[in-house]
Scaffold this motif. Structure first.
Motif, PDB file in Angstrom:
ATOM      1  N   MET A  27       0.842  -1.203   0.000  1.00  0.00           N
ATOM      2  CA  MET A  27       0.000   0.000   0.000  1.00  0.00           C
ATOM      3  C   MET A  27       0.871   1.243   0.000  1.00  0.00           C
ATOM      4  O   MET A  27       1.859   1.308   0.715  1.00  0.00           O
ATOM      5  CB  MET A  27      -0.905   0.010   1.225  1.00  0.00           C
ATOM      6  CG  MET A  27      -1.836   1.206   1.302  1.00  0.00           C
ATOM      7  SD  MET A  27      -2.951   1.141   2.710  1.00  0.00           S
ATOM      8  CE  MET A  27      -1.790   1.372   4.055  1.00  0.00           C
ATOM      9  N   LEU A  28       0.483   2.205  -0.811  1.00  0.00           N
ATOM     10  CA  LEU A  28       1.208   3.471  -0.869  1.00  0.00           C
ATOM     11  C   LEU A  28       0.932   4.294   0.383  1.00  0.00           C
ATOM     12  O   LEU A  28      -0.220   4.507   0.759  1.00  0.00           O
ATOM     13  CB  LEU A  28       0.786   4.252  -2.113  1.00  0.00           C
ATOM     14  CG  LEU A  28       1.384   5.652  -2.280  1.00  0.00           C
ATOM     15  CD1 LEU A  28       2.895   5.576  -2.431  1.00  0.00           C
ATOM     16  CD2 LEU A  28       0.763   6.350  -3.487  1.00  0.00           C
ATOM     17  N   THR A  29       1.982   4.745   1.033  1.00  0.00           N
ATOM     18  CA  THR A  29       1.857   5.650   2.174  1.00  0.00           C
ATOM     19  C   THR A  29       2.161   7.051   1.684  1.00  0.00           C
ATOM     20  O   THR A  29       3.295   7.352   1.305  1.00  0.00           O
ATOM     21  CB  THR A  29       2.829   5.254   3.298  1.00  0.00           C
ATOM     22  OG1 THR A  29       2.567   3.910   3.699  1.00  0.00           O
ATOM     23  CG2 THR A  29       2.667   6.181   4.501  1.00  0.00           C
ATOM     24  N   ILE A  30       1.137   7.900   1.654  1.00  0.00           N
ATOM     25  CA  ILE A  30       1.315   9.231   1.078  1.00  0.00           C
ATOM     26  C   ILE A  30       0.458  10.256   1.809  1.00  0.00           C
ATOM     27  O   ILE A  30      -0.650   9.970   2.267  1.00  0.00           O
ATOM     28  CB  ILE A  30       0.968   9.226  -0.427  1.00  0.00           C
ATOM     29  CG1 ILE A  30       1.386  10.545  -1.070  1.00  0.00           C
ATOM     30  CG2 ILE A  30      -0.492   8.892  -0.678  1.00  0.00           C
ATOM     31  CD1 ILE A  30       1.441  10.511  -2.579  1.00  0.00           C
ATOM     32  N   GLY A  31       1.024  11.455   1.923  1.00  0.00           N
ATOM     33  CA  GLY A  31       0.310  12.558   2.558  1.00  0.00           C
ATOM     34  C   GLY A  31       0.893  13.869   2.082  1.00  0.00           C
ATOM     35  O   GLY A  31       1.653  13.919   1.119  1.00  0.00           O
ATOM     36  N   CYS A  32       0.544  14.934   2.778  1.00  0.00           N
ATOM     37  CA  CYS A  32       1.004  16.260   2.381  1.00  0.00           C
ATOM     38  C   CYS A  32       1.353  17.054   3.633  1.00  0.00           C
ATOM     39  O   CYS A  32       1.305  16.538   4.749  1.00  0.00           O
ATOM     40  CB  CYS A  32      -0.070  16.982   1.575  1.00  0.00           C
ATOM     41  SG  CYS A  32      -1.591  17.279   2.507  1.00  0.00           S
ATOM     42  N   HIS A  33       1.700  18.301   3.433  1.00  0.00           N
ATOM     43  CA  HIS A  33       2.035  19.174   4.562  1.00  0.00           C
ATOM     44  C   HIS A  33       0.754  19.829   5.085  1.00  0.00           C
ATOM     45  O   HIS A  33       0.002  20.440   4.330  1.00  0.00           O
ATOM     46  CB  HIS A  33       3.025  20.250   4.127  1.00  0.00           C
ATOM     47  CG  HIS A  33       3.651  20.946   5.288  1.00  0.00           C
ATOM     48  ND1 HIS A  33       4.899  20.612   5.782  1.00  0.00           N
ATOM     49  CD2 HIS A  33       3.180  21.928   6.099  1.00  0.00           C
ATOM     50  CE1 HIS A  33       5.167  21.377   6.828  1.00  0.00           C
ATOM     51  NE2 HIS A  33       4.141  22.174   7.035  1.00  0.00           N
ATOM     52  N   LEU A  34       0.523  19.715   6.386  1.00  0.00           N
ATOM     53  CA  LEU A  34      -0.657  20.279   7.028  1.00  0.00           C
ATOM     54  C   LEU A  34      -0.248  21.222   8.151  1.00  0.00           C
ATOM     55  O   LEU A  34       0.870  21.161   8.668  1.00  0.00           O
ATOM     56  CB  LEU A  34      -1.538  19.158   7.593  1.00  0.00           C
ATOM     57  CG  LEU A  34      -2.089  18.148   6.574  1.00  0.00           C
ATOM     58  CD1 LEU A  34      -2.831  17.026   7.284  1.00  0.00           C
ATOM     59  CD2 LEU A  34      -3.004  18.836   5.556  1.00  0.00           C
ATOM     60  N   SER A  35      -1.175  22.084   8.539  1.00  0.00           N
ATOM     61  CA  SER A  35      -0.919  23.049   9.600  1.00  0.00           C
ATOM     62  C   SER A  35      -1.326  22.483  10.953  1.00  0.00           C
ATOM     63  O   SER A  35      -2.408  21.900  11.100  1.00  0.00           O
ATOM     64  CB  SER A  35      -1.705  24.337   9.330  1.00  0.00           C
ATOM     65  OG  SER A  35      -1.639  25.200  10.453  1.00  0.00           O
TER      66      SER A  35
END
Length: 281
Positions: free
Chosen positions: A1-9
């Motif tokens: 499974m791909l583990t992916i996210g982004c930058h959050l505040s």
């Protein structure tokens, strides 16, 4: 499974970031541990951190990444700035013990015309002061684009820092696709060669995270300008090869592209599709 996210505040708290990540299809995220342009940390809230840990377990999140502020410069010429870096990192790592087994990333810093050797010496000294036996956080040196007097543009510079650290088991690398591209490494036409070079100098087992960005500039520009996925000089084909590469695809990927939440959601969906089509698990 791909583990992916982004930058959050982090402005609304830890649990809020987890819920926000889930809402855009992410299963991890990155956040600044304190004001990225200053130094003030958010008020400590152990209950909020524990709530996030439970949320992450319930929703099968990968490791999240706390990012040190841009103002943290462990190899600054000014002793006061170096002391700020040491104190900030020490405090961040102490807090992260309440959210165990996560990642902490920092820019090695800029030597400000003191020379790379002196810069590396100061960074090593800082890490040897703030790392402690039994800590539950992996500290990551970020690969840099080589803007100005940045330390960490070459794999050799990263390796020299790690070599000087006493508690090496707590130190790894965050590879930034935009940075190594602008630093001069050819991940478009020679990704396997770049990874082989990294492996011979540092060791691929040291990579614990990928900052996943396209670049506004051609290879070797040394400017550090991120672009949306597929809209820059690296391109979707080369970035797709990174995210599906057998030696990298098990890692967590963190988007730092110039986007709002809806833009991140689209990139995450696109990259999940590329991954699913190329990786048969």
């Amino acid at each position: 499974m791909l583990t992916i996210g982004c930058h959050l505040s982090i402005s609304k708290g830890y649990l809020h970031m987890g819920k926000e990540a889930l809402s855009i299809g992410a299963n991890t995220f990155q956040y600044f541990t304190r004001n990225p342009r200053g130094g003030k940390a958010r008020a400590f809230d152990e209950a909020d951190m524990k709530a996030l840990a439970q949320f992450m377990e319930e929703h099968h999140f990968g490791k999240i990444l706390g990012h040190a502020p841009y103002t943290l410069n462990g190899c600054a010429k000014d002793e006061g700035l170096r002391e700020f870096a040491r104190q900030s990192m020490r405090e961040d790592l102490e807090r992260l013990e309440y959210l165990p087994h996560q990642l902490y990333n920092f820019h090695p810093g800029s030597h400000v015309k003191q020379g790379v050797d002196q810069g590396i010496s100061y960074i090593v000294d800082m890490l040897n002061e703030v790392l402690f036996p039994g800590m539950k956080t992996m500290v990551l040196l970020e690969t840099m684009a080589g803007k100005g007097t940045e330390v960490g543009r070459t794999f050799e510079e990263i390796a020299r820092i790690i070599d000087g650290v006493k508690l090496k088991e707590y130190v790894g690398v965050c590879m930034d696709t935009c940075h190594i591209h602008e630093g001069g490494y050819d991940i478009i036409d020679n990704l396997d060669g770049v990874l082989a070079e990294f492996d011979s100098i540092i060791g691929l087992d040291r990579i614990h995270a990928i900052h996943f960005n396209d670049s506004k500039n051609p290879r070797g520009a040394h400017k550090d300008r991120h672009e949306k996925i597929g809209e820059g000089h690296i391109g979707i084909e080369a970035l797709g090869a990174v995210i599906t590469h057998p030696k990298l695809r098990h890692l967590p990927f963190y988007l730092e592209t110039p986007n709002e939440l809806d833009g991140y959601a689209k990139e995450i969906a696109m990259l999940k599709e590329i991954y699913a089509n190329e990786v048969k698990e």
